[in-house]
Design a protein around this motif. Structure first.
Motif, mmCIF file in Angstrom:
data_model
loop_
_atom_site.group_PDB
_atom_site.id
_atom_site.type_symbol
_atom_site.label_atom_id
_atom_site.label_comp_id
_atom_site.label_asym_id
_atom_site.label_seq_id
_atom_site.Cartn_x
_atom_site.Cartn_y
_atom_site.Cartn_z
ATOM 1 N N ALA A 24 1.224 -1.354 -0.276
ATOM 2 C CA ALA A 24 0.288 0.203 0.131
ATOM 3 C C ALA A 24 1.351 1.180 0.073
ATOM 4 C CB ALA A 24 -0.682 -0.116 1.287
ATOM 5 N N PHE A 25 1.800 1.268 0.394
ATOM 6 C CA PHE A 25 3.068 2.545 0.680
ATOM 7 C C PHE A 25 3.377 2.763 -0.751
ATOM 8 C CE2 PHE A 25 7.668 4.144 1.942
ATOM 9 C CZ PHE A 25 6.756 5.159 2.676
ATOM 10 N N ALA A 26 4.003 1.608 -1.059
ATOM 11 C CA ALA A 26 4.640 1.861 -2.909
ATOM 12 C C ALA A 26 3.504 2.197 -3.655
ATOM 13 C CB ALA A 26 4.977 0.481 -3.779
ATOM 14 N N ASP A 27 2.259 1.875 -3.370
ATOM 15 C CA ASP A 27 1.001 2.446 -4.193
ATOM 16 C C ASP A 27 1.280 3.695 -3.885
ATOM 17 O OD1 ASP A 27 0.661 -0.356 -5.197
ATOM 18 O OD2 ASP A 27 -0.847 -0.760 -3.779
ATOM 19 N N LEU A 28 0.533 4.123 -2.609
ATOM 20 C CA LEU A 28 0.660 5.395 -2.122
ATOM 21 C C LEU A 28 1.604 6.612 -2.487
ATOM 22 C CD1 LEU A 28 -1.147 6.966 -0.764
ATOM 23 C CD2 LEU A 28 0.536 7.067 1.222
ATOM 24 N N ILE A 29 3.001 5.946 -2.490
ATOM 25 C CA ILE A 29 4.277 6.940 -3.074
ATOM 26 C C ILE A 29 4.959 6.582 -5.003
ATOM 27 C CG2 ILE A 29 5.309 6.929 -1.216
ATOM 28 C CD1 ILE A 29 7.274 5.381 -2.155
ATOM 29 N N GLU A 30 4.020 5.744 -5.445
ATOM 30 C CA GLU A 30 4.354 5.866 -6.995
ATOM 31 C C GLU A 30 5.061 4.753 -7.412
ATOM 32 O OE1 GLU A 30 2.190 9.321 -8.384
ATOM 33 O OE2 GLU A 30 0.802 8.544 -8.249
ATOM 34 N N PRO A 46 17.890 4.122 -0.464
ATOM 35 C CA PRO A 46 17.067 4.289 -1.267
ATOM 36 C C PRO A 46 17.589 5.492 -2.060
ATOM 37 C CG PRO A 46 17.149 5.509 0.608
ATOM 38 C CD PRO A 46 18.502 4.250 0.526
ATOM 39 N N SER A 47 17.104 6.410 -3.529
ATOM 40 C CA SER A 47 17.263 6.735 -4.308
ATOM 41 C C SER A 47 16.705 8.644 -3.864
ATOM 42 C CB SER A 47 16.910 6.377 -5.635
ATOM 43 O OG SER A 47 15.162 6.641 -5.868
ATOM 44 N N LEU A 48 17.281 9.618 -4.290
ATOM 45 C CA LEU A 48 16.497 10.607 -3.849
ATOM 46 C C LEU A 48 15.201 10.773 -4.707
ATOM 47 C CD1 LEU A 48 17.498 13.628 -3.644
ATOM 48 C CD2 LEU A 48 18.060 14.279 -5.294
ATOM 49 N N GLU A 49 14.838 10.317 -5.479
ATOM 50 C CA GLU A 49 13.614 10.631 -5.946
ATOM 51 C C GLU A 49 12.786 9.598 -5.498
ATOM 52 O OE1 GLU A 49 10.697 9.151 -9.584
ATOM 53 O OE2 GLU A 49 12.612 8.625 -9.907
ATOM 54 N N PHE A 50 12.793 8.635 -4.238
ATOM 55 C CA PHE A 50 12.425 7.934 -3.646
ATOM 56 C C PHE A 50 11.562 8.651 -2.381
ATOM 57 C CE2 PHE A 50 11.165 5.194 -0.246
ATOM 58 C CZ PHE A 50 10.957 3.994 -0.233
#
Length: 118
Positions: A24-30, A46-50
């Protein structure tokens, strides 16, 4: 430098706070669900985009806390902007018969600080 293990713990804190599964978290932040899985398992960093996607999606997540553990989560209310004044227009008040005995400042977290006249 980012401590991956500490970052993972903070990421899990976000999931727990918002009662979100990693999917759900992944879906939320796309982002891809596998990205979250790889991060939580310590496989990837984690990447900067993440990081920016988390920052954009969750107003209560302070980016300094997320990256370095500095500050708190959820972040406290923003302080009101500091009021500034033009020194050239500053006036002097007439002397008062009353003296300040103490000043007490109350913080939003329930703590306070007292300044006493010396």
């Amino acid at each position: 430098m980012l401590d991956s293990n500490s970052f993972i713990l903070r990421l899990k804190s976000i999931l727990t706070h918002y009662e979100l599964s990693s999917s759900a978290f992944a879906d939320l932040i796309e982002v891809q669900r596998s990205s979250i899985s790889h991060l939580l398992n310590g496989r990837n960093k984690p990447s900067l985009e993440f990081i920016m996607k988390i920052n954009d999606a969750f107003a209560e997540v302070d980016i300094q806390w997320l990256l370095y553990g500095i500050g708190s989560f959820p972040k406290l209310n923003e302080k009101e902007p500091t009021k500034t004044y033009n020194k050239s227009k500053q006036t002097t008040l007439p002397p008062s018969e009353k003296n300040i005995d103490r000043i007490v400042i109350f913080y939003s977290d329930g703590t306070f600080k007292t300044y006493l006249e010396k």
